[in-house]
Design an enzyme around this catalytic site. Sequence first.
Site, PDB file in Angstrom:
ATOM      1  N   LYS A  77      -1.229   3.681   7.116  1.00 64.03           N
ATOM      2  CA  LYS A  77       0.103   3.828   6.540  1.00 64.03           C
ATOM      3  C   LYS A  77       1.127   3.401   7.583  1.00 64.03           C
ATOM      4  O   LYS A  77       1.443   4.146   8.514  1.00 64.03           O
ATOM      5  CB  LYS A  77       0.332   5.280   6.103  1.00 64.03           C
ATOM      6  N   GLU A 110      -3.605  -3.482  -4.911  1.00 62.07           N
ATOM      7  CA  GLU A 110      -2.629  -2.455  -5.252  1.00 62.07           C
ATOM      8  C   GLU A 110      -1.331  -3.164  -5.604  1.00 62.07           C
ATOM      9  O   GLU A 110      -1.275  -4.391  -5.642  1.00 62.07           O
ATOM     10  CB  GLU A 110      -2.411  -1.490  -4.081  1.00 62.07           C
TER      11      GLU A 110
END
Length: 211
Positions: A77, A110
């Site tokens: 992340k 995604e």
Amino acid sequence: MEEAVRRNQKTNGYIRLVVSRGEGDLGVNPFLCKKASVVIIVGDIQLYPEKYYEEGIPVITSSLRRISPDCFDVRIKSLNYLNNALAKIEAAQSGCMEAVMLTREGYVAECTGDNIFTVSNGILYTPCLTDSALEGITRNFVMEISKKAGMEVRETHLTQYDLYTADECFLTGTGAELIPVTRIDGRIIGNGSPGVWTKKLSNLFKEAVHA
């Protein structure tokens, strides 16, 4: 973090922790920075207008491919969002708020800021993490409540064909929560409205998160 929430007088909001390498020179060597910097952002976030949770949103498939894990592990992340930002611009130019990003091999990874799910024949599908998908917290939680609701959940390779022929499709994310997708690349998904499972999982999600 608690002090940041208190100062911003938030009882329900969004928190982002950002850790950088800290103060240093203009070079790229992080070892020249003696101490990391930590920034705590407390605010409100809503990525989509409320009506889209009832009507669903259209998305496109970006022409930009997701960064391959042999170049940069996207499961980390980070704020290395240039690839995502360029795809987001492409979506906006097409009149959409999101874009699906494919891997170099052509599998679904995604969206620019959300994970993606499809429902076909009552089975919930989502891209496997090895296809450059971020292991989102909301993604994992939706998979958990889906299993408790009696759904079979599969992490697998998905292609554009799987998206186009799905009965239902939705996106998940911290700010987005769970939002239906009703059109992909101009193709209507299901009957063009949020599906039965999408509505059910959305309700279960809200009950769990906002209880």
